[in-house]
Write a protein that holds these residues in place. Structure first.
Motif, mmCIF file in Angstrom:
data_model
loop_
_atom_site.group_PDB
_atom_site.id
_atom_site.type_symbol
_atom_site.label_atom_id
_atom_site.label_comp_id
_atom_site.label_asym_id
_atom_site.label_seq_id
_atom_site.Cartn_x
_atom_site.Cartn_y
_atom_site.Cartn_z
ATOM 1 N N VAL A 241 0.835 -1.213 0.000
ATOM 2 C CA VAL A 241 0.000 0.000 0.000
ATOM 3 C C VAL A 241 0.864 1.255 0.000
ATOM 4 O O VAL A 241 1.793 1.392 0.804
ATOM 5 C CB VAL A 241 -0.931 0.020 1.234
ATOM 6 C CG1 VAL A 241 -1.785 1.298 1.266
ATOM 7 C CG2 VAL A 241 -1.848 -1.208 1.208
ATOM 8 N N GLY A 242 0.530 2.167 -0.910
ATOM 9 C CA GLY A 242 1.181 3.485 -0.949
ATOM 10 C C GLY A 242 0.211 4.541 -0.455
ATOM 11 O O GLY A 242 -0.998 4.306 -0.396
ATOM 12 N N CYS A 243 0.760 5.705 -0.093
ATOM 13 C CA CYS A 243 -0.066 6.765 0.490
ATOM 14 C C CYS A 243 0.528 8.117 0.128
ATOM 15 O O CYS A 243 1.758 8.289 0.198
ATOM 16 C CB CYS A 243 -0.051 6.552 2.011
ATOM 17 S SG CYS A 243 -0.935 7.762 2.941
ATOM 18 N N THR A 244 -0.323 9.048 -0.299
ATOM 19 C CA THR A 244 0.169 10.388 -0.609
ATOM 20 C C THR A 244 -0.958 11.395 -0.392
ATOM 21 O O THR A 244 -2.097 11.000 -0.148
ATOM 22 C CB THR A 244 0.709 10.439 -2.067
ATOM 23 O OG1 THR A 244 1.402 11.669 -2.256
ATOM 24 C CG2 THR A 244 -0.433 10.343 -3.080
ATOM 25 N N ASP A 245 -0.619 12.677 -0.422
ATOM 26 C CA ASP A 245 -1.627 13.715 -0.148
ATOM 27 C C ASP A 245 -1.841 14.599 -1.367
ATOM 28 O O ASP A 245 -0.916 14.832 -2.151
ATOM 29 C CB ASP A 245 -1.167 14.597 1.028
ATOM 30 C CG ASP A 245 -1.409 13.920 2.374
ATOM 31 O OD1 ASP A 245 -0.585 14.103 3.286
ATOM 32 O OD2 ASP A 245 -2.421 13.202 2.515
ATOM 33 N N PHE A 246 -3.085 15.088 -1.497
ATOM 34 C CA PHE A 246 -3.445 15.933 -2.635
ATOM 35 C C PHE A 246 -4.267 17.113 -2.151
ATOM 36 O O PHE A 246 -5.231 16.932 -1.385
ATOM 37 C CB PHE A 246 -4.259 15.108 -3.646
ATOM 38 C CG PHE A 246 -4.762 15.909 -4.822
ATOM 39 C CD1 PHE A 246 -6.032 16.484 -4.811
ATOM 40 C CD2 PHE A 246 -3.949 16.121 -5.930
ATOM 41 C CE1 PHE A 246 -6.485 17.229 -5.886
ATOM 42 C CE2 PHE A 246 -4.405 16.866 -7.015
ATOM 43 C CZ PHE A 246 -5.673 17.424 -6.994
ATOM 44 N N MET A 247 -3.855 18.303 -2.581
ATOM 45 C CA MET A 247 -4.678 19.488 -2.334
ATOM 46 C C MET A 247 -4.777 20.245 -3.652
ATOM 47 O O MET A 247 -3.769 20.660 -4.220
ATOM 48 C CB MET A 247 -4.067 20.388 -1.246
ATOM 49 C CG MET A 247 -5.035 21.476 -0.776
ATOM 50 S SD MET A 247 -4.314 22.628 0.412
ATOM 51 C CE MET A 247 -4.073 21.601 1.844
ATOM 52 N N MET A 248 -6.000 20.408 -4.136
ATOM 53 C CA MET A 248 -6.223 20.878 -5.512
ATOM 54 C C MET A 248 -5.831 22.336 -5.709
ATOM 55 O O MET A 248 -5.256 22.722 -6.721
ATOM 56 C CB MET A 248 -7.684 20.621 -5.849
ATOM 57 C CG MET A 248 -8.434 21.655 -6.574
ATOM 58 S SD MET A 248 -10.156 21.177 -6.650
ATOM 59 C CE MET A 248 -10.837 22.727 -7.169
ATOM 60 N N ASP A 249 -6.103 23.182 -4.690
ATOM 61 C CA ASP A 249 -5.698 24.604 -4.794
ATOM 62 C C ASP A 249 -5.522 25.148 -3.375
ATOM 63 O O ASP A 249 -5.633 24.395 -2.402
ATOM 64 C CB ASP A 249 -6.732 25.415 -5.584
ATOM 65 C CG ASP A 249 -8.100 25.441 -4.925
ATOM 66 O OD1 ASP A 249 -9.104 25.534 -5.633
ATOM 67 O OD2 ASP A 249 -8.170 25.340 -3.669
ATOM 68 N N HIS A 250 -5.252 26.450 -3.274
ATOM 69 C CA HIS A 250 -4.900 26.990 -1.955
ATOM 70 C C HIS A 250 -6.115 27.288 -1.100
ATOM 71 O O HIS A 250 -5.983 27.624 0.073
ATOM 72 C CB HIS A 250 -4.081 28.277 -2.129
ATOM 73 C CG HIS A 250 -2.861 28.069 -2.936
ATOM 74 N ND1 HIS A 250 -2.478 28.877 -3.979
ATOM 75 C CD2 HIS A 250 -1.938 27.075 -2.878
ATOM 76 C CE1 HIS A 250 -1.371 28.425 -4.519
ATOM 77 N NE2 HIS A 250 -1.021 27.327 -3.867
#
Ligand SMILES: CCN(CC)CCN(C[C@]12C[C@](c3ccc(C(F)(F)F)cc3)(C1)C2)C(=O)Cn1c(SCc2ccc(F)cc2)nc(=O)c2c1C=CC2
Length: 404
Positions: free
Chosen positions: A20-29
């Motif tokens: 399992v991999g894991c990462t974070d995403f935030m589309m804009d500020h």
């Protein structure tokens, strides 16, 4: 004898065949953008580091506010008790799947945030799902952040300290924290929670739309500096096999999201809290729903709202896991010794790993049935009907005749 009690605690590793991999995403500020933690099947890489379970101390600050405990005291206790835990996943590990993955959008509970259900999300990812655990900005999370531009003075008084690697894009940005909003004195709960559940559903739909965009290969901006290559997710998702899942307030969000977005083919609601929902949306939900309840949290009024969703033509299932409490679903249930856990209502009578294993297997069986997966999760079909010593079909809640 070493301090044995410290090393047996931790979030259990996922049981499925994939790493399992894991990462974070935030589309804009902005606080209107999509913010989620992604769990996915990855290539086995021993060198990858494990992400922190609680990414920064402001989350613990938010938790102390949510729990109405003193901040300085609470922050120390939380840091001491939970500050060093890692998630059973590899941070930013390369995505790996030679088949299209079904997708689950996960919605956290009141006072929680995106990282607190990693045992559930990582388990699904280990069985080949791509899971986006949304962080809601409706002020129901203990804490969440977004960004704002630095003011001239902030830019000016910043001595030319060496830039930390990879923070370039955030350099002229400052994190803005949004904390849990409790009810004001005399404020009625329903209007706030109903407004929040609608925003939560929209945030689940927006997260799905971002995943669809990423899947199409369109270059997508991620304002967080991570080492994950999002282009590797091109054509990785099976967009006919999408479900929505959530815990407590997130369970209500499941119902609202199913009502608003037909791309969600089914929903799994863990110990749903039905208060925030308008009864009038119930007839408008057309997808199968699986209610997985704890033994201690539910009550007649809440269960009777779930029963309003019963249907002769659409599969609606409910099971109750014996010996569980509300906190048997979030990760905290694994992170304290037995007596502290029971004292703080983080553990029930049942072994936490057994409880979540039953919940996860029943979930996988339900998802196979309603997403049309060609896996072997149907081996756990009996669990959907409560056929196990630790399960009750339906509910343990008794209904006084007059209450019906
Ligand atoms: C007194 C505060 N009062 C606020 C309204 C009630 C607080 N409360 C009971 C709590 C959460 C609890 C908790 C957490 C975490 C530790 C720790 F010590 F382990 F950190 C301990 C003890 C305190 C058990 C709930 O709200 C229960 N609940 C939840 S709990 C979701 C959650 C929150 C924080 C987490 F870290 C993990 C999970 N999600 C919901 O959607 C709903 C409800 C109730 C109705 C709808």
């Amino acid at each position: 004898m070493g301090n044995s009690c410290s090393n047996h605690l931790g979030i259990p590793p996922a049981k499925g065949p994939n790493a399992v991999g894991c990462t974070d995403f935030m589309m804009d500020h902005t606080a209107q953008g999509s913010f989620f933690r992604l769990y996915y099947p990855c290539q086995t890489t021993e060198k990858a580091e494990r992400p922190d379970w609680v990414p920064c101390k402001e989350y613990f600050n938010g938790l102390t506010d949510f729990m109405n405990i003193n901040r300085t005291l609470g922050e120390k206790i939380f840091n001491y008790l939970f500050g060093s835990f890692k998630i059973p996943a590899s941070l930013d590990a390369p995505f790996k799947s030679n088949v299209k993955c079904p997708v689950v959008i996960f919605s956290h509970g009141l006072g929680a945030f995106r990282t607190l259900y990693s045992a559930i999300c990582a388990e699904l990812a280990s069985h080949g799902f791509i899971v986006a655990s949304v962080e809601h900005r409706d002020q129901s999370a203990s804490a969440t952040y977004y960004f704002r531009e630095k003011t001239e003075s902030e830019k000016a008084n910043k001595k030319n300290v060496p830039k930390t690697p990879g923070s370039a894009q955030e350099d002229n940005l400052v994190r803005e924290w949004m904390y849990y909003r409790g009810l004001k004195h005399g404020e009625r709960e329903f209007p706030l929670r109903n407004q929040q559940v609608k925003k939560r559903a929209d945030e689940c739909i927006l997260a799905l739309d971002k995943l669809i965009e990423i899947n199409s290969g369109t270059p997508v901006q991620n304002v967080l500096q991570t080492q994950f290559d999002w282009t590797t997710l091109e054509n990785s998702m099976d967009l006919c096999r999408i479900a929505v899942m959530g815990h407590s307030f997130g369970g209500a969000t499941v119902i609202e999201a199913l009502c608003k977005e037909v791309k969600f083919k089914c929903g799994v609601a863990l110990d749903a809290w039905m208060n925030p929902l308008d009864d009038e949306i119930f007839p408008r939900v057309k997808q199968p729903i699986f209610f997985i309840n704890s033994e201690k949290f539910q009550w007649a009024g809440n269960i009777s709202r779930m029963k309003k969703l019963d249907s002769a033509v659409i599969q609606r299932k409910m099971i109750t896991i014996r010996g569980t409490v509300h906190q048997s679903f979030p990760d905290f249930t694994f992170l304290t010794g037995n007596w502290i856990g029971k004292l703080m209502k983080l553990k029930g009578e049942i072994d936490p790993e057994l409880a979540l294993d039953l919940s996860n297997k029943a979930t996988l069986a339900f998802l196979q049935r309603h997403l049309g997966l060609e896996k072997n999760f149907n081996q756990w079909d009996p669990l959907i009907d409560g056929q196990d010593d630790h399960l009750i079909q339906g509910t343990n809640v008794t209904f006084l005749q007059s209450a019906i």
